[in-house]
Each structure stands twice: as C-alpha cells, then as structure tokens.
Design an enzyme around this catalytic site. Sequence first.
Site, PDB file in Angstrom:
ATOM      1  N   CYS A  39      27.920 -15.374  42.382  1.00 39.55           N
ATOM      2  CA  CYS A  39      28.081 -14.484  41.253  1.00 39.55           C
ATOM      3  C   CYS A  39      26.740 -14.732  40.315  1.00 39.55           C
ATOM      4  O   CYS A  39      26.454 -15.861  40.047  1.00 39.55           O
ATOM      5  CB  CYS A  39      29.218 -14.782  40.343  1.00 39.55           C
ATOM      6  SG  CYS A  39      29.368 -14.171  38.881  1.00 39.55           S
ATOM      7  N   CYS A  62      27.242 -16.079  36.676  1.00 35.90           N
ATOM      8  CA  CYS A  62      27.469 -17.333  36.834  1.00 35.90           C
ATOM      9  C   CYS A  62      26.196 -18.168  37.025  1.00 35.90           C
ATOM     10  O   CYS A  62      26.001 -19.310  36.472  1.00 35.90           O
ATOM     11  CB  CYS A  62      28.463 -17.883  37.930  1.00 35.90           C
ATOM     12  SG  CYS A  62      30.256 -17.159  37.427  1.00 35.90           S
TER      13      CYS A  62
END
Length: 190
Positions: free
Chosen positions: A104, A107
Amino acid sequence: MKDRVLKYSDRVKNLYFTFLFVLRAVTKAADYLEQAEYDTGNPSEDLKTQSLVKQLLYNPKLQAACPLPFDEAKLWQGQSGPELKQQIQKQFRNISALMDCVGCEKCRLWGKLQVHGLGTALKILFSVDGENHVDQPLQLQRNEVIALVNLLNRLSESVNLVHEMGPTVEKIIGGQVSAPSDQSSILQTV
C-alpha cells in the site's frame, strides 16, 4: 488500534517508551531545532513555524513532566555497549529496507516517514553519547526535522488516545496503562 495495540500491555508500554525516546531526542536537539531555518517560501508562515517550534521546545508543562525521560548514554556503557549500539543500527537499517516492500503506497509513505523520524531520533541520541562534542555540532537535514516532528505528533496522538480510552483499555488488558492525569494536557501541547 484496539486489535493491534490496546489488547497487548507490552505494546502499550512500547508506545509510551517510543514516545519518551523521541521526546528525549527532540529535547536534546532543542538548540538546533530552535535555530534551524524553516523555509516554507512564505515569510509569515516561516515566522509562525519558528514560533510554534519554540512553543513546543520550551513548553513548561512538557519540561516539567519530562525533564529527563532516561539517560541514553547509560545504554552504551559497559562491555556490550558498543556492540548493542551497532546491533540496533543494523536492525534499524533492516526495518527501513522492509518498508520498501509494503504494498500500500499510503502505508509505505507513512511508514517510511515514521521510520525516518525514528532514525533521526537515533541519530540525535547516538551523536552525543552524553558529552558535548563542540567540534562536531549536530547537523540535521530538512527532511530529518520534518520526519522527527511528524513522528512526535503521531506518537503523542496515539498516547493521548490510549489515555482517553484508559478505562476501556484497562478492561481489555486488565492493567493500569493510562497516562498520569497531568499528562493529558502535555499531550495536547505536542
């Protein structure tokens, strides 16, 4: 947060320790952070940023609550001190490399920013060894200062959340984890 942190008392304690670790680095670098150039491209924003940094660094509640969270120079004393220091640096580099594997992008970005902030805190705490090296003043890059301040903010928000959820957390893990009553006002400052 409940599932990943609050259910585990050791993780909550690690959160508090990490907050104090980063706070110690910020207070140790106070002279540097006060004198650093905060160039946003807007002179009025630059003055506002410098004022906010000074308010953070010299907040009396913060200084009273955390005059010296721990003496990091003691961590490196003894026969295993230098070896421990190298081991921590090696582990930290491994964590930094692992952040590149996070799928991600959001993230990965936040993770890299926080890891960079921890790296900056380590740099500050490792650089002095409890002594003042006049010939080697602390030097931080702009992105290191940004990462450090962002990390302190994220940690203070997390610790504040634990404090606010104190009774709920205590029921979950069956122990005392809430911050001292005067710490909530300190966390609001950070």
